[in-house]
Design an enzyme around this catalytic site. Structure first.
Site, PDB file in Angstrom:
ATOM      1  N   PRO A   2     -70.263  -0.855 -22.650  1.00 35.68           N
ATOM      2  CA  PRO A   2     -69.618   0.466 -22.546  1.00 35.68           C
ATOM      3  C   PRO A   2     -69.212   0.990 -23.925  1.00 35.68           C
ATOM      4  CG  PRO A   2     -68.180  -1.251 -21.659  1.00 35.68           C
ATOM      5  CD  PRO A   2     -69.489  -1.906 -21.981  1.00 35.68           C
ATOM      6  N   GLU A   3     -69.556   2.229 -24.200  1.00 38.66           N
ATOM      7  CA  GLU A   3     -69.132   2.878 -25.442  1.00 38.66           C
ATOM      8  C   GLU A   3     -67.910   3.753 -25.145  1.00 38.66           C
ATOM      9  OE1 GLU A   3     -71.737   4.335 -28.309  1.00 38.66           O
ATOM     10  OE2 GLU A   3     -73.372   2.967 -27.857  1.00 38.66           O
TER      11      GLU A   3
END
Ligand code: ZN
Length: 291
Positions: A2-3
């Site tokens: 996840p960014e």
């Protein structure tokens, strides 16, 4: 992994379900993730009310009414879901947090039935996630936070700041905008997208791009904001068994598009590896200039 936009989406999806709620029980199904859980986590969390949530870099922070902050990180594969209390733990459900509606809120909602208890479940197959406790007043000085650069969507991240940072660094621009000492939360995907929009080759030495700092700041803000906005459409899926909070597919200009035509000039998108990470770019729109 996840960014920042995915983490922000998780935060926005979770917040209405948890804020104002009392933590009734914490159930841990192992003793650690990337690092051991704090030994006093039960004592600190149970009985506390979650007063608000926040995000710093990719840390999700639950602010408690007892002065403590419960810090969490999704690592590579972590996710939070909201489940009914009858939820049977799945493999990789490492922490289950039962939340009750706050009694004060129940009294206020005179005509409506009391909200049922819910379970906030942290699920993380690869276990690179993290949980930590820190006093609210000491968070900024904590070792997880004290070296973090400005948030990309904050006013501290501006043309003058970035130009100064770029001017003193020779490493490739792609690696510099991904450096948490320069700006937090610009991961591999959004670094490639930013450089494509800015027409800068990812291998350009950072100091040569200082004159484009204004454009880089604008494009970093834009790619992240657009991704957060598109993530909002996944929020309705947040509640429910097995729901996958916030990992959304986005339409990228270059990321993952090796060999496909550039959206501007139709040249095939190229891929190189920098610092062990794949960079995608258009060789025609993003030429590596001598100066
Ligand atoms: Zn192109």
């Amino acid at each position: 992994m996840p960014e920042l936009p995915e983490v922000e989406t998780v935060l926005r999806g979770m917040t209405p379900h948890v804020v104002g709620k009392t933590i009734q029980t914490l159930s841990l199904r192992r003793t650690d993730l990337r690092i051991p859980f704090p030994t006093d986590m039960h004592k600190t969390l149970e009985g506390a009310v979650i007063t608000r949530t926040s995000r710093r870099a990719k840390y999700l922070v639950f602010h408690l009414d007892n002065g403590w902050n419960w810090i969490t990180h999704l690592g590579m594969s972590g996710r939070f879901t909201i489940e009914p209390v009858t939820h049977e733990p799945l493999k990789h459900d490492h922490a289950l947090i039962e939340l009750t509606a706050n009694p004060v809120r129940e009294q206020l909602a005179e005509c409506t039935a009391a909200e049922p208890n819910i379970l906030l479940v942290f699920h993380d197959p690869r276990r690179f996630g993290l949980m930590e406790l820190v006093k609210d007043s000491e968070q900024a000085q904590h070792k997880l936070f004290n070296k973090l650069a400005p948030e990309p969507l904050s006013n501290q991240f501006n043309e003058a700041y970035l130009a100064e940072q770029l001017a003193k660094r020779k490493a490739p621009i792609k690696q510099i905008i991904m450096d948490n000492h320069v700006v937090v939360g610009v991961g591999n995907i959004y670094a490639s997208e930013t450089l494509y929009r800015s027409r800068i080759h990812p291998a350009t030495p950072a100091l040569k791009t200082a004159k484009h700092a204004s454009e880089l700041v604008g494009n970093i803000r834009d790619v992240l904001s657009e991704a957060i906005e598109s993530g909002g459409s996944t929020l309705r899926d947040f509640v429910g068994a097995g729901s996958n909070a916030g990992y959304f597919q986005h339409n990228f200009d270059v990321y993952g598009r090796e060999g496909e035509p550039c959206n501007r000039c139709t040249s095939p998108i190229q891929k190189i590896v920098q610092g062990g990470r794949a960079s995608f770019f258009c060789g025609k729109c993003q030429k590596l200039k001598a100066n």
